[in-house]
Design a protein around this motif. Structure first.
Motif, mmCIF file in Angstrom:
data_model
loop_
_atom_site.group_PDB
_atom_site.id
_atom_site.type_symbol
_atom_site.label_atom_id
_atom_site.label_comp_id
_atom_site.label_asym_id
_atom_site.label_seq_id
_atom_site.Cartn_x
_atom_site.Cartn_y
_atom_site.Cartn_z
ATOM 1 N N ASN A 427 0.812 -1.212 0.000
ATOM 2 C CA ASN A 427 0.000 0.000 0.000
ATOM 3 C C ASN A 427 0.849 1.267 0.000
ATOM 4 N N LEU A 428 1.960 1.266 0.729
ATOM 5 C CA LEU A 428 2.849 2.428 0.716
ATOM 6 C C LEU A 428 3.451 2.640 -0.672
ATOM 7 N N TRP A 441 -3.948 7.308 -3.418
ATOM 8 C CA TRP A 441 -2.979 7.226 -2.318
ATOM 9 C C TRP A 441 -3.614 7.450 -0.946
ATOM 10 N N LEU A 445 -3.243 4.776 2.163
ATOM 11 C CA LEU A 445 -2.808 5.104 3.523
ATOM 12 C C LEU A 445 -3.852 4.671 4.555
ATOM 13 N N VAL A 448 -3.216 1.125 5.273
ATOM 14 C CA VAL A 448 -2.042 1.029 6.146
ATOM 15 C C VAL A 448 -2.452 1.256 7.591
#
Length: 618
Positions: A427-428, A441, A445, A448
């Motif tokens: 994911n990053l 994005w 995050l 995450v």
């Protein structure tokens, strides 16, 4: 760790210089030609029937054992004649090999009855021989037969029976079907086998002799492929007038005198193309890709990680505008393989095998294998397993064994944390590569945050309040920004919230994907348990203190560890790739691209060596 940036090249040249310019571009060897009909896919030129036959002939000769010395300059070389001879030889060898296998089978079936000849058809009122393999337990059935019979041989399980009668016995004659041995005597079959083996040997010798022409075959085939590729690229060019409007076609003075060719080129190679354009008098424009363009993907991982690009190509290349997963795949695949193998002895044994054959492997693949086996050896030392045995207690190796595979809770936590870390990394990577698209994005995050909050809630019960807040904030981030649907009224706002809620249903997928990493612990434990089991079985056999016990124990030990090692290798490769290409790619979303294919002269290794020697001689 990046995907190479490309420029879209629009090249214009004079029609009268077209062939010379395309030949120069092929020698340049850096352009990816854009197909007029399929602009967003790699170009594939179909092989002609002649080239297909040549490929088959070359592959057949390359598999020859003990080939003769290659001729670098064959006189009176006839390409088609040699190719036809090689392919005919291939068919002959296959037919002779099949015939030899058939003779060996017939000899093996006839051997128990010994060496005999069949009686003539008109002998003793047409009486004939009929053959049976009769299990010993059915011997009593012979007492009921009213025809002549004789047992000519026997083993522990079967009687080899010959029955003499004029007609073939029925299916209920004996409890078994009769054997079909054919009409040829045993001696004749032996002689035919010897003749067949001699013929096969002669064909193999001719095959070794034809290997002398391998370099010339490859060189001529390369030339044929280069001509076909040249013709393909020439067909992709367009008349310059195709780029003009109707009025411009009527007024331009160069209508019909110029050609246009479109291609992709690595951005750093543009200056080299500029030098080439000055040499061959053509013009070009280098533009950035348009939003509607789908450029090919050329991976350029950091030095030492080239095999990571090969791993990525196994499943799918990432999209040009996505991110390069090469290093991620390289490192995680080595870690997963080490955890599944979980034995330093196996790793060192494989390292010895690699050391004996590493020169035969591509450099990138050899580097990956060295890294994998080094990691497997380190993990095996940390686990403290050496072919299933533990290091002696007072030794340094015993002190380095800091991981206990039998501590189920600790190993489950470690496996789950590796899974969570792997998905967080995915994911990053998405967030960093798509930072200009907030709808990508920001939700990444959010996932995450949910992954971290889950770990905090699980491992730190005292921080459950913090975990709850983090999970709620992350869920709101996904809910609010997972959709690009514009909000203009109450209905569109409701639809956007619905999009976010649908996105949050991936929470169950996240949970399942994280648990999937527990296979690392399960397979590692299974490998260690099997090694220990085979060791115990071998020790029990050795305990008898007899020669048979020593032999049996040795066979159990060797066979068991060979099987366990094979299972470990297979599991390490299959599940190591699966965790990368399924779980990791699910969250990394690198997209699907197609390979950057250079328009260049094809030259085989043998042809390259000959070309280099000729250049040195000149």
């Amino acid at each position: 760790m990046s995907i190479v940036r490309l420029k879209k090249i629009t090249l214009v040249g004079r029609q009268q210089d077209k062939n010379d310019i395309i030949a120069a571009l092929q020698q340049f060897g850096e352009l990816h030609i854009i197909d007029k009909e399929r602009p967003n896919s790699a170009h594939e030129t179909e092989l002609s029937p002649k080239a297909q036959k040549a490929y088959q002939a070359i592959q057949f000769l390359q598999r020859t054992q003990h080939p003769r010395r290659a001729l670098k300059h064959a006189r009176h070389f006839d390409f088609e004649r040699v190719v036809d001879e090689v392919l005919n030889l291939k068919e002959s060898i296959r037919d002779i090999s099949d015939r030899l296998e058939e003779l060996n089978d017939r000899i093996g079936r006839m051997r128990p009855w010994g060496d005999f000849s069949f009686p003539p058809e008109d002998y003793v009122d047409h009486f004939r021989f009929w053959f049976y393999r009769l299990p010993v337990k059915y011997r009593a059935a012979l007492n009921t037969l009213d025809v002549a019979w004789k047992i000519v041989g026997q083993s522990h399980q079967e009687l080899y029976l010959v029955v003499v009668c004029d007609d073939e016995p029925g299916h209920d004659f004996l409890p078994v079907e009769r054997e079909h041995l054919g009409s040829l005597p045993f001696k004749t079959l032996i002689q035919q086998r010897e003749n067949t083996e001699l013929r096969l040997e002669e064909l193999q010798v001719r095959r070794q002799q034809l290997c002398r022409y391998l370099p010339q075959l490859q060189r001529d085939l390369d030339q044929a492929n280069n001509r076909a590729l040249f013709q393909y690229v020439s067909a992709q060019s367009e008349d310059f007038s195709a780029l003009l409007t109707a009025n411009e076609r009527n007024t331009t003075e160069v209508n019909g005198r110029l050609f246009v060719l479109k291609a992709w080129l690595v951005e750093k190679k543009v200056p080299a193309l500029t030098d080439l354009s000055q040499q061959w008098a053509f013009a070009f424009v280098a533009d950035d890709p348009e939003p509607d363009d789908q450029p090919p993907t050329l991976l350029q991982p950091p030095r030492g990680f080239a095999a990571g690009a090969d791993l990525a190509a196994i499943y799918q290349l990432p999209d040009y505008r996505s991110w390069d997963p090469s290093v991620h795949l390289y490192l995680s695949f080595a870690l997963f393989f080490a955890m599944i193998l979980s034995d330093a002895g196996y790793a060192l044994l494989l390292a010895v095998g690699l050391a004996l054959s590493w020169k035969k492997l591509p450099a990138a693949m050899a580097g990956l294998l060295r890294f994998m086996l080094a990691g497997a050896a380190i993990w095996g030392v940390m686990v403290g397993s050496y072919f299933g045995y533990e290091a002696p207690a007072p030794s340094l190796l015993n002190q380095l064994a800091v991981i206990d595979l039998n501590d189920y809770n600790a190993m489950m936590q470690l496996s789950v944390l590796i899974g969570v870390g792997h998905i967080i990394l995915a994911n990053l990577s998405v967030a960093l590569s798509q930072w200009q698209h907030w709808s990508v994005w920001l939700p990444a995050l959010g996932w995450v945050g949910i992954s971290v909050s889950g770990c905090v809630f699980w491992l730190l019960p005292g921080q459950s309040g913090l975990a709850t807040v983090l999970a709620a904030a992350s869920a709101l981030l996904i809910l609010a920004f997972a959709s690009e649907r514009p909000v203009t009224d109450g209905k569109s706002a409701l639809l956007r919230i619905t999009d976010g809620l649908l996105k949050l249903t991936s929470l169950s997928k996240l949970f399942g994907d994280v648990l999937s990493y527990m296979r690392l612990f399960a397979l590692g434990l299974a490998s260690a348990s099997l090694a220990l089991t085979f060791n115990n079985l071998a020790a029990d056999a050795y305990a008898s203190n007899s020669g048979l016990g020593l032999l049996t124990g040795s066979l159990i030990f060797l066979t068991g560890h060979v099987i366990n090692l094979a299972l470990g290798i297979m599991s390490g490769v299959v599940h190591g790739l699966r965790l990368n290409f399924i779980e990791f790619y699910n969250w990394g979303a690198p997209g699907e691209g197609y390979a950057y294919s250079r328009f260049a002269l094809q030259r085989s290794a043998a042809a390259s060596q000959t070309h280099q020697e000729e250049s040195n001689h000149e």
